[in-house]
Design a protein around this motif. Structure first.
Motif, short mmCIF file in Angstrom:
data_model
loop_
_atom_site.label_atom_id
_atom_site.label_comp_id
_atom_site.label_asym_id
_atom_site.label_seq_id
_atom_site.Cartn_x
_atom_site.Cartn_y
_atom_site.Cartn_z
N ILE A 214 17.98 84.07 19.91
CA ILE A 214 16.87 84.42 20.80
C ILE A 214 17.38 85.20 22.01
N LEU A 215 18.51 84.76 22.57
CA LEU A 215 19.06 85.42 23.76
C LEU A 215 19.52 86.84 23.43
N TYR A 216 20.18 87.00 22.30
CA TYR A 216 20.69 88.32 21.95
C TYR A 216 19.56 89.26 21.54
N ALA A 217 18.53 88.71 20.88
CA ALA A 217 17.40 89.54 20.45
C ALA A 217 16.59 90.03 21.64
N THR A 218 16.53 89.26 22.71
CA THR A 218 15.72 89.65 23.87
C THR A 218 16.49 90.45 24.90
N LYS A 219 17.81 90.19 25.05
CA LYS A 219 18.57 90.83 26.13
C LYS A 219 19.73 91.68 25.66
N GLY A 220 20.18 91.53 24.42
CA GLY A 220 21.24 92.37 23.90
C GLY A 220 22.61 92.00 24.42
N ARG A 221 23.51 92.98 24.47
CA ARG A 221 24.90 92.75 24.84
C ARG A 221 25.03 92.17 26.25
N GLY A 222 25.95 91.23 26.35
CA GLY A 222 26.27 90.67 27.66
C GLY A 222 25.17 89.87 28.29
N GLY A 223 24.09 89.61 27.56
CA GLY A 223 22.99 88.86 28.14
C GLY A 223 22.24 89.61 29.21
N GLY A 224 22.26 90.95 29.15
CA GLY A 224 21.56 91.76 30.14
C GLY A 224 22.52 92.52 31.05
N SER A 225 21.98 93.43 31.83
CA SER A 225 22.80 94.28 32.71
C SER A 225 23.57 93.46 33.73
N PHE A 226 22.97 92.38 34.20
CA PHE A 226 23.61 91.51 35.19
C PHE A 226 24.09 90.20 34.56
#
Length: 276
Positions: A214-226
């Motif tokens: 769920i985390l990777y599908a919604t925010k992608g690499r690194g869990g988001g820009s920040f």
């Protein structure tokens, strides 16, 4: 049992070995034994590792709390028969049918700050658009909401099975003695349901700790820009497949494995106390 043990022991042993080396670029490339150096580096990393530990703990505890409370409430509502109960149960269990990646992509579209349905609904009530998954501080609560939406039905299913197995005699005796609905729940239903509730917490808690899709599908690499939703799973994945630092990522995974084992031990001990 031997086959299952082999599937568990070999990857764990290989990961533990890699965590003691400086493997990078490829797991088959030549590497040197560095001992506990990776562990010291990871445990002293206050920029990425410890924030990821904090997010993992926050995600797990908050999601589990909401799922248990909502799951208990819904299970109690479904406990007694009523008209249309079958269809209500089917509707509640529908989120479990979809895969977590599909659920993540669906909610990513719903929470899109520009064209998402969520902000359109808020606009009907005169509320301005919210960043949801795009916000640095709102992304983690939003992903927790998505996890609660999908996995609360699992808790409902477990607790409902436990409720239907309870005898009616204690409830009837408490009702005859004049106990209120809340008193019957607190002093009769909840103590009898505690072993089942502990199982639900154990299963869902361990699963929430390991949340990745769920985390990777919604925010992608690194869990988001920040790195706003970067948990230990997302962090280890990035070290492995984005930076090819297999030694360091294996170290993170071994530490994460020990955390899961510790959580399992604590919850299992709590379950034994509840059974007593």
């Amino acid at each position: 049992m031997t086959f299952v043990a082999a599937l568990l022991v070999f990857p764990l042993a290989w990961t533990a070995y890699l965590s003691l080396t400086d493997a990078e670029g490829s797991v088959r490339a030549e590497s040197e034994f560095v001992g506990l150096a990776n562990y010291l580096d990871v445990l002293s990393d206050t920029d990425r590792f410890w924030p990821a530990v904090g997010r993992t703990a926050t995600f797990t505890v908050v999601a589990l709390l909401f799922e248990v409370v909502l799951g208990m409430a819904i299970a109690l509502l479904l406990w007694r028969p009523f008209k249309g109960q079958r269809w209500v149960r089917v509707a509640i269990l529908l989120p479990l049918v979809a895969t977590p990646v599909a659920v993540g992509m669906m909610w990513r579209l719903i929470f899109d700050p520009n064209i998402g349905l969520a902000n359109q609904v808020l606009g009907w009530f005169g509320i301005g658009p919210q960043p949801w998954l795009a916000g640095q501080y709102s992304a983690l609560p939003t992903t927790i909401f998505i996890d609660v939406w999908q996995w609360t039905p699992m808790v409902v299913l477990i607790l409902l099975a436990g409720l239907t197995s309870l005898s009616d005699e204690p409830q009837e005796a408490a009702r005859i003695d004049g106990a209120s609905t809340w008193q019957r729940f607190r002093h009769v239903t909840l103590p009898l349901l505690m072993p089942t509730l502990t199982v639900a917490i154990l299963l869902r808690g361990i699963d929430a700790l390991k949340t990745f899709d769920i985390l990777y599908a919604t925010k992608g690499r690194g869990g988001g820009s920040f790195h706003e939703v970067e948990t230990l799973n997302v962090y280890a994945y990035g070290l492995s497949f984005d930076y090819n630092e297999y030694g360091v990522s294996s170290t993170v995974l071994i530490i994460f494995f020990l955390i899961i084992i510790g959580a399992m031990w604590a919850l299992t001990a709590r379950r034994k106390e509840a059974q007593r």
